[in-house]
Design an enzyme around this catalytic site. Structure first.
Site, PDB file in Angstrom:
ATOM      1  N   HIS A 109      20.562   0.726   7.180  1.00 25.05           N
ATOM      2  CA  HIS A 109      20.785   0.725   5.732  1.00 25.05           C
ATOM      3  C   HIS A 109      21.535   2.052   5.239  1.00 25.05           C
ATOM      4  O   HIS A 109      21.727   2.353   3.977  1.00 25.05           O
ATOM      5  CB  HIS A 109      19.368   0.671   5.205  1.00 25.05           C
ATOM      6  CG  HIS A 109      18.587  -0.617   5.096  1.00 25.05           C
ATOM      7  ND1 HIS A 109      17.339  -0.784   5.006  1.00 25.05           N
ATOM      8  CD2 HIS A 109      19.212  -1.632   5.895  1.00 25.05           C
ATOM      9  CE1 HIS A 109      17.142  -2.418   5.148  1.00 25.05           C
ATOM     10  NE2 HIS A 109      18.292  -2.703   5.488  1.00 25.05           N
ATOM     11  N   LEU A 203       0.210   1.122   8.549  1.00 23.91           N
ATOM     12  CA  LEU A 203      -1.085   1.433   7.759  1.00 23.91           C
ATOM     13  C   LEU A 203      -2.090   0.658   7.743  1.00 23.91           C
ATOM     14  O   LEU A 203      -3.184   0.717   7.935  1.00 23.91           O
ATOM     15  CB  LEU A 203      -0.802   2.359   6.498  1.00 23.91           C
ATOM     16  CG  LEU A 203      -1.808   2.655   5.685  1.00 23.91           C
ATOM     17  CD1 LEU A 203      -2.477   4.054   6.528  1.00 23.91           C
ATOM     18  CD2 LEU A 203      -1.449   3.243   4.400  1.00 23.91           C
TER      19      LEU A 203
HETATM   20  P1  OAD Z   1       8.167  -0.663   2.171  1.00 26.55           P
HETATM   21  O1  OAD Z   1       7.608   0.101   1.141  1.00 26.55           O
HETATM   22  O2  OAD Z   1       8.352  -2.266   1.715  1.00 26.55           O
HETATM   23  O3  OAD Z   1       6.734  -0.587   3.254  1.00 26.55           O
HETATM   24  C1  OAD Z   1       6.311   0.237   3.727  1.00 26.55           C
HETATM   25  C2  OAD Z   1       5.234   0.111   4.807  1.00 26.55           C
HETATM   26  O4  OAD Z   1       4.870   1.111   5.322  1.00 26.55           O
HETATM   27  C3  OAD Z   1       4.000  -0.595   4.072  1.00 26.55           C
HETATM   28  O5  OAD Z   1       3.697  -1.914   5.042  1.00 26.55           O
HETATM   29  C4  OAD Z   1       2.947   0.503   4.211  1.00 26.55           C
HETATM   30  O6  OAD Z   1       1.755  -0.263   4.392  1.00 26.55           O
HETATM   31  C5  OAD Z   1       3.224   1.386   5.186  1.00 26.55           C
HETATM   32  N1  OAD Z   1       2.771   2.582   5.162  1.00 26.55           N
HETATM   33  C6  OAD Z   1       2.611   3.332   4.115  1.00 26.55           C
HETATM   34  N2  OAD Z   1       2.157   4.532   4.535  1.00 26.55           N
HETATM   35  C7  OAD Z   1       1.978   4.593   5.878  1.00 26.55           C
HETATM   36  C8  OAD Z   1       1.478   5.610   6.854  1.00 26.55           C
HETATM   37  N3  OAD Z   1       1.365   6.821   6.244  1.00 26.55           N
HETATM   38  N4  OAD Z   1       1.593   5.170   8.019  1.00 26.55           N
HETATM   39  C9  OAD Z   1       2.242   3.849   8.540  1.00 26.55           C
HETATM   40  N5  OAD Z   1       2.505   2.922   7.501  1.00 26.55           N
HETATM   41  C10 OAD Z   1       2.492   3.264   6.321  1.00 26.55           C
HETATM   42  O7  OAD Z   1       9.350   0.064   2.890  1.00 26.55           O
HETATM   43  P2  OAD Z   1      10.326  -0.819   4.152  1.00 26.55           P
HETATM   44  O8  OAD Z   1       9.679  -1.886   4.640  1.00 26.55           O
HETATM   45  O9  OAD Z   1      11.029   0.400   4.724  1.00 26.55           O
HETATM   46  O10 OAD Z   1      16.050  -1.192   1.703  1.00 26.55           O
HETATM   47  O11 OAD Z   1      11.341  -1.294   2.971  1.00 26.55           O
HETATM   48  C11 OAD Z   1      12.472  -1.903   3.765  1.00 26.55           C
HETATM   49  C12 OAD Z   1      13.715  -1.844   2.653  1.00 26.55           C
HETATM   50  O12 OAD Z   1      13.305  -2.079   1.263  1.00 26.55           O
HETATM   51  C13 OAD Z   1      14.180  -0.351   2.426  1.00 26.55           C
HETATM   52  O13 OAD Z   1      15.122   0.080   3.558  1.00 26.55           O
HETATM   53  C14 OAD Z   1      15.043  -0.412   1.327  1.00 26.55           C
HETATM   54  C15 OAD Z   1      13.997  -1.165   0.355  1.00 26.55           C
HETATM   55  O14 OAD Z   1      14.392  -1.943  -0.659  1.00 26.55           O
HETATM   56  C16 OAD Z   1      17.174  -1.028   0.465  1.00 26.55           C
HETATM   57  O15 OAD Z   1      17.097  -0.343  -0.329  1.00 26.55           O
HETATM   58  C17 OAD Z   1      18.206  -1.862   1.074  1.00 26.55           C
END
Ligand code: OAD
Ligand code: ZN
Length: 234
Positions: A109, A203
């Site tokens: 990304h 998480l």
């Molecule tokens: P999300 O915010 O959608 O998901 C984050 C995940 O991390 C969730 O499932 C949480 O449960 C988990 N989480 C939070 N804290 C944690 C911890 N301490 N340890 C382990 N897990 C934890 O973020 P992404 O999946 O990265 O794209 O989102 C994907 C894309 O959506 C991003 O790259 C961005 C966004 O829109 C663009 O901007 C194009």
């Protein structure tokens, strides 16, 4: 169970959460405060480039002083010490993986630290703020610089390399990602089609947990180092 010979790891915002970077979809996540259509689409940028620059300038400035955590370091250790093929694909635009020592890394990304010229495609390290009146250092055109971040509706980077690695892997691991944004959310199906085992490290359970052959839930700084230890122990 046979030890893996080729691992692909996909990371998302959850791996950086304990370093102090907000995730997107958790309560209080970035998309609960800002409309993604305004700051993460080409249409949003065309409509109000000042707003989009301000959003990413603030995020870039917010990375100062942020440090990799035990989960980033564990993945760098895995890359160094695991004897087989390895690829780390991150959806994150921060630089915590490389700061922890990861090298076989794809920022699908994009990278917050880079500028991208909408005129000539030049991508380069950009220290400081971006704005609408700056000239591109490659082609000289003004007003076309944007953050080198892949927005909704745009094609992520290096997809061919990623799909090739998925087709050849026997273990796919998703770390700290909600699995809601495609194409990354579809990587698990590619890995499964290749016959790989699949593991979710997050998480809490996600909507896609049942698609994985295994899942471990807990804080990334705890479960990722423990899992790496286990893989390296064979
Ligand atoms: P999300 O915010 O959608 O998901 C984050 C995940 O991390 C969730 O499932 C949480 O449960 C988990 N989480 C939070 N804290 C944690 C911890 N301490 N340890 C382990 N897990 C934890 O973020 P992404 O999946 O990265 O794209 O989102 C994907 C894309 O959506 C991003 O790259 C961005 C966004 O829109 C663009 O901007 C194009
Ligand atoms: Zn240019």
């Amino acid at each position: 169970m046979r030890p893996p010979s080729s691992i692909v790891v996909l990371t998302g915002a959850g791996i950086s959460a304990e370093s102090g970077i907000d995730t997107f979809r958790d309560t209080d996540g970035i998309w609960s405060k800002v409309d993604f259509r305004e700051v993460a689409t080409p249409e949003g940028f065309a409509a109000d480039p000042h707003k989009v620059h301000a959003f990413y300038n603030q995020r870039r400035a917010g990375l100062k002083g942020i440090k990799p955590n035990a989960a980033h370091f564990a993945l760098a250790r895995l890359e160094r010490e695991f004897g087989g093929a390895f690829l780390l694909v991150t959806q994150n635009i921060d630089h915590l993986h490389e700061q922890a020592g990861s090298e076989r890394l794809i920022h699908m990304h994009g990278e917050l630290a880079n500028s991208l010229c909408g005129n000539c495609g030049d991508r380069r390290l950009w220290d400081g703020d971006l704005s609408t009146d700056l000239p591109c250092r490659a082609c000289g055109s003004r007003g076309r610089l944007r953050p080198d971040v892949v927005w909704f509706g745009e094609m992520p980077y290096q997809m061919e390399r990623i799909y090739a690695a998925l087709a050849g892997c026997d273990l796919f691991v998703a770390v700290g990602t909600s699995g809601t944004v495609y194409p990354a959310a579809g990587f698990i199906e590619e890995a499964r089609a290749a016959g790989a085992r699949t593991l979710e490290l997050n998480l809490e359970p996600t909507e896609g947990t049942s698609r994985f052959s295994d899942a471990i839930h807990g804080k990334a700084t705890e479960i990722v180092p423990a899992w790496v230890e286990k893989v390296l122990a064979g």
